[in-house]
Design a protein around this motif. Structure first.
Motif, PDB file in Angstrom:
ATOM      1  N   LEU A  99       1.740  10.054  -4.924  1.00 25.21           N
ATOM      2  CA  LEU A  99       1.820  11.508  -5.040  1.00 25.21           C
ATOM      3  C   LEU A  99       0.751  12.215  -4.217  1.00 25.21           C
ATOM      4  CD1 LEU A  99       2.577  11.983  -8.860  1.00 25.21           C
ATOM      5  CD2 LEU A  99       4.110  12.478  -6.950  1.00 25.21           C
ATOM      6  N   GLY A 100      -0.107  11.436  -3.551  1.00 24.13           N
ATOM      7  CA  GLY A 100      -1.162  12.045  -2.755  1.00 24.13           C
ATOM      8  C   GLY A 100      -2.422  12.300  -3.542  1.00 24.13           C
ATOM      9  N   GLY A 101      -2.534  11.724  -4.738  1.00 19.52           N
ATOM     10  CA  GLY A 101      -3.710  11.913  -5.564  1.00 19.52           C
ATOM     11  C   GLY A 101      -4.881  11.072  -5.099  1.00 19.52           C
ATOM     12  N   LYS A 102      -6.025  11.235  -5.761  1.00 20.11           N
ATOM     13  CA  LYS A 102      -7.231  10.501  -5.382  1.00 20.11           C
ATOM     14  C   LYS A 102      -7.865   9.776  -6.552  1.00 20.11           C
ATOM     15  CE  LYS A 102      -9.476  15.045  -5.387  1.00 20.11           C
ATOM     16  NZ  LYS A 102     -10.280  15.991  -4.585  1.00 20.11           N
ATOM     17  N   ASP A 103      -7.141   9.632  -7.632  1.00 18.82           N
ATOM     18  CA  ASP A 103      -7.641   8.902  -8.784  1.00 18.82           C
ATOM     19  C   ASP A 103      -7.127   7.464  -8.716  1.00 18.82           C
ATOM     20  OD1 ASP A 103      -9.017  11.115  -9.976  1.00 18.82           O
ATOM     21  OD2 ASP A 103      -7.053  11.938 -10.457  1.00 18.82           O
ATOM     22  N   ASN A 104      -7.531   6.759  -7.685  1.00 17.48           N
ATOM     23  CA  ASN A 104      -7.073   5.394  -7.459  1.00 17.48           C
ATOM     24  C   ASN A 104      -8.168   4.630  -6.726  1.00 17.48           C
ATOM     25  OD1 ASN A 104      -6.456   6.038  -4.492  1.00 17.48           O
ATOM     26  ND2 ASN A 104      -5.076   7.439  -5.575  1.00 17.48           N
ATOM     27  N   PHE A 105      -8.014   3.317  -6.679  1.00 19.48           N
ATOM     28  CA  PHE A 105      -9.031   2.444  -6.102  1.00 19.48           C
ATOM     29  C   PHE A 105      -8.438   1.637  -4.948  1.00 19.48           C
ATOM     30  CE2 PHE A 105     -10.340   3.214 -10.494  1.00 19.48           C
ATOM     31  CZ  PHE A 105     -11.655   3.629 -10.304  1.00 19.48           C
ATOM     32  N   PRO A 106      -9.294   0.963  -4.162  1.00 11.27           N
ATOM     33  CA  PRO A 106      -8.792   0.220  -3.002  1.00 11.27           C
ATOM     34  C   PRO A 106      -7.658  -0.742  -3.319  1.00 11.27           C
ATOM     35  CG  PRO A 106     -11.168   0.390  -2.872  1.00 11.27           C
ATOM     36  CD  PRO A 106     -10.781   0.976  -4.198  1.00 11.27           C
ATOM     37  N   ALA A 107      -7.747  -1.467  -4.431  1.00 12.61           N
ATOM     38  CA  ALA A 107      -6.690  -2.419  -4.778  1.00 12.61           C
ATOM     39  C   ALA A 107      -5.364  -1.707  -4.998  1.00 12.61           C
ATOM     40  CB  ALA A 107      -7.072  -3.208  -6.024  1.00 12.61           C
ATOM     41  N   ASP A 108      -5.416  -0.518  -5.609  1.00 13.65           N
ATOM     42  CA  ASP A 108      -4.195   0.266  -5.840  1.00 13.65           C
ATOM     43  C   ASP A 108      -3.595   0.715  -4.516  1.00 13.65           C
ATOM     44  OD1 ASP A 108      -4.794   0.249  -8.692  1.00 13.65           O
ATOM     45  OD2 ASP A 108      -6.272   1.809  -8.252  1.00 13.65           O
ATOM     46  N   ARG A 109      -4.460   1.159  -3.613  1.00 14.91           N
ATOM     47  CA  ARG A 109      -3.972   1.678  -2.328  1.00 14.91           C
ATOM     48  C   ARG A 109      -3.386   0.574  -1.461  1.00 14.91           C
ATOM     49  NH1 ARG A 109      -8.558   4.883  -3.396  1.00 14.91           N
ATOM     50  NH2 ARG A 109     -10.026   3.717  -2.077  1.00 14.91           N
ATOM     51  N   ARG A 110      -4.016  -0.599  -1.495  1.00 14.15           N
ATOM     52  CA  ARG A 110      -3.483  -1.711  -0.701  1.00 14.15           C
ATOM     53  C   ARG A 110      -2.086  -2.104  -1.183  1.00 14.15           C
ATOM     54  NH1 ARG A 110      -8.958  -3.493  -0.913  1.00 14.15           N
ATOM     55  NH2 ARG A 110      -8.508  -4.770  -2.758  1.00 14.15           N
ATOM     56  N   ALA A 111      -1.909  -2.190  -2.503  1.00 15.11           N
ATOM     57  CA  ALA A 111      -0.598  -2.563  -3.042  1.00 15.11           C
ATOM     58  C   ALA A 111       0.435  -1.483  -2.747  1.00 15.11           C
ATOM     59  CB  ALA A 111      -0.709  -2.809  -4.551  1.00 15.11           C
ATOM     60  N   ALA A 112       0.025  -0.222  -2.882  1.00 16.07           N
ATOM     61  CA  ALA A 112       0.948   0.880  -2.611  1.00 16.07           C
ATOM     62  C   ALA A 112       1.364   0.902  -1.146  1.00 16.07           C
ATOM     63  CB  ALA A 112       0.306   2.206  -3.006  1.00 16.07           C
ATOM     64  N   VAL A 119       9.272   0.580   2.465  1.00 14.19           N
ATOM     65  CA  VAL A 119      10.028   1.718   1.932  1.00 14.19           C
ATOM     66  C   VAL A 119       9.235   2.984   2.217  1.00 14.19           C
ATOM     67  CG1 VAL A 119      11.247   2.640  -0.068  1.00 14.19           C
ATOM     68  CG2 VAL A 119      10.815   0.182   0.090  1.00 14.19           C
ATOM     69  N   PRO A 120       9.273   3.482   3.465  1.00 11.07           N
ATOM     70  CA  PRO A 120       8.492   4.676   3.806  1.00 11.07           C
ATOM     71  C   PRO A 120       8.910   5.907   3.023  1.00 11.07           C
ATOM     72  CG  PRO A 120      10.033   4.109   5.568  1.00 11.07           C
ATOM     73  CD  PRO A 120      10.028   2.949   4.613  1.00 11.07           C
ATOM     74  N   GLN A 121      10.091   5.865   2.416  1.00 10.30           N
ATOM     75  CA  GLN A 121      10.546   6.990   1.588  1.00 10.30           C
ATOM     76  C   GLN A 121       9.916   6.954   0.198  1.00 10.30           C
ATOM     77  OE1 GLN A 121      14.703   5.748   1.930  1.00 10.30           O
ATOM     78  NE2 GLN A 121      15.197   7.739   2.819  1.00 10.30           N
ATOM     79  N   GLY A 122       9.039   5.999  -0.019  1.00  7.90           N
ATOM     80  CA  GLY A 122       8.474   5.822  -1.353  1.00  7.90           C
ATOM     81  C   GLY A 122       7.818   7.065  -1.917  1.00  7.90           C
ATOM     82  N   ARG A 123       7.076   7.786  -1.091  1.00  2.00           N
ATOM     83  CA  ARG A 123       6.424   9.005  -1.580  1.00  2.00           C
ATOM     84  C   ARG A 123       7.466  10.050  -1.988  1.00  2.00           C
ATOM     85  NH1 ARG A 123       0.995   8.803  -0.626  1.00  2.00           N
ATOM     86  NH2 ARG A 123       0.247   7.469   1.084  1.00  2.00           N
ATOM     87  N   ALA A 124       8.519  10.176  -1.177  1.00  2.00           N
ATOM     88  CA  ALA A 124       9.570  11.141  -1.492  1.00  2.00           C
ATOM     89  C   ALA A 124      10.291  10.753  -2.774  1.00  2.00           C
ATOM     90  CB  ALA A 124      10.562  11.239  -0.335  1.00  2.00           C
ATOM     91  N   VAL A 125      10.512   9.460  -2.966  1.00  2.00           N
ATOM     92  CA  VAL A 125      11.166   8.989  -4.184  1.00  2.00           C
ATOM     93  C   VAL A 125      10.297   9.298  -5.401  1.00  2.00           C
ATOM     94  CG1 VAL A 125      11.957   6.946  -5.434  1.00  2.00           C
ATOM     95  CG2 VAL A 125      12.500   7.204  -3.009  1.00  2.00           C
TER      96      VAL A 125
END
Length: 341
Positions: A99-112, A119-125
């Motif tokens: 969703l574009g938030g910032k309450d996440n950590f490196p491990a979360d961002r790598r998996a996302a 699935v580049p449409q993931g954010r839109a979904v």
């Protein structure tokens, strides 16, 4: 969608404030999201590491395997939350990143990012799923529901359920339930000055009876009156062995006639096998797996409910304003709302 199911397994390592801070791109995405949401400015937003520091979060010790039902703790409860693991991706924090938030950590961002690479449409979904939740809550509130249980809440993002419901019914009561301690701390903090008729409860949807019988929930929810129960993007984080149908069934059996159930869920129907594999891989090392189910399996969650129009459908098409046929996303996501018989 969800939960948002954190099993708190494995071993944690300490992190510095610098490593827990999101990249500039995430901050830019947060700014765009804030500009698009007229009410988001009322919600304080800080980096996850700073939030944990301000709240006096427990140290990053070895995590415990949950073998019994987790403790149910209301927003005002004094009991401490479980230790926070930032080395294992959390579906709730990954969702926040989408969703574009910032309450996440490196491990979360790598998996996302692993999921988004296929699935580049993931954010839109993800945004479409949140829009489905907004429309579902409005629909249920306009049909007389004054009580809401949001299961697998996720990191708070405005508009929240209570903001939507109270925009229609000012005295609406809302219970937020999640078993990610970061989520619960956020909810307690953000709702601290607005907790009349609202509760942030630490609970696990895998143990539904503990939730529905808890004093924390009963202070907010009266099951003798219609209640809306939301399983938005959460049931696909429960394996068949964890019996998600029982999780829904326990709430159904406690609901009075005229109550509502809202469900959104990823589906294998119409989703390419390569996409399914990529999403499963992205969540393989997360605190909860991604479980795809067929339309019929998702429809089974509505046993005992009558689906309202347009039935179980693509989340973007559920009572959306766009009546035109749009290209379906690579990752298929179904949603529906049912009324208790």
């Amino acid at each position: 969608m969800a939960s948002q199911i954190d099993r708190n397994t494995g071993a944690a390592r300490s992190v510095t404030l610098a490593t827990a801070r999101p990249p500039d791109g995430a901050k830019a995405a947060e700014g765009r999201l804030a500009a698009a949401a007229s009410t988001l400015s009322r919600i304080p937003r800080v980096d996850a590491d700073q939030r944990l520091k301000e709240l006096g979060a427990p140290g990053l010790h070895a995590r415990r395997i949950i073998t019994t039902a987790p403790e149910i703790m209301p927003m005002s409860g004094e009991a401490s939350l479980p230790d926070i693991d930032v080395t294992t991706p959390s579906p709730a924090r990954m969702y926040d990143y989408y969703l574009g938030g910032k309450d996440n950590f490196p491990a979360d961002r790598r998996a996302a990012e692993k999921a988004l690479s296929v699935v580049p449409q993931g954010r839109a979904v993800t945004r479409a799923n949140r829009s489905f939740m907004v429309r579902a809550v409005r629909f249920m509130a306009r049909n007389g529901v004054r009580q809401f249980i949001d299961l697998g809440t996720g990191i708070p993002t405005s508009p929240n359920v209570h903001e939507i419901a109270r925009g229609i019914t000012p005295d609406a009561r809302v219970a937020y339930v999640d078993n990610d301690p970061v989520v619960t701390m956020h909810n307690r903090t953000l709702l601290a000055n607005n907790n009349d008729g609202i509760a942030a409860i630490y609970g696990d949807v895998r143990y539904p009876l503990d939730i529905v019988t808890s004093g924390a929930l009963r202070q907010i929810i009266d099951f003798s009156q219609p209640v809306a129960v939301l399983f938005v993007a959460v049931l696909h984080f429960l394996t068949n062995g964890e019996d998600p149908y029982n999780s829904v069934g326990v709430f159904r059996d406690h609901m009075s006639a005229g109550g509502y159930l809202a469900v959104s869920h990823i589906t294998s129907d119409g989703t390419d096998s390569a996409v399914i594999t990529a999403i499963r891989d992205a969540y393989a090392n997360a605190s909860a797996p991604a479980v795809f189910r067929t339309r019929e399996q998702i429809r089974e969650f509505f046993t005992g409910f009558d689906l309202v129009k347009p039935g179980l459908t693509e989340i973007s098409r559920w009572r959306g304003n766009n009546r035109k046929t749009a290209e379906l996303p690579a990752l298929r996501f179904l949603g529906g709302v049912g009324v208790k018989r």
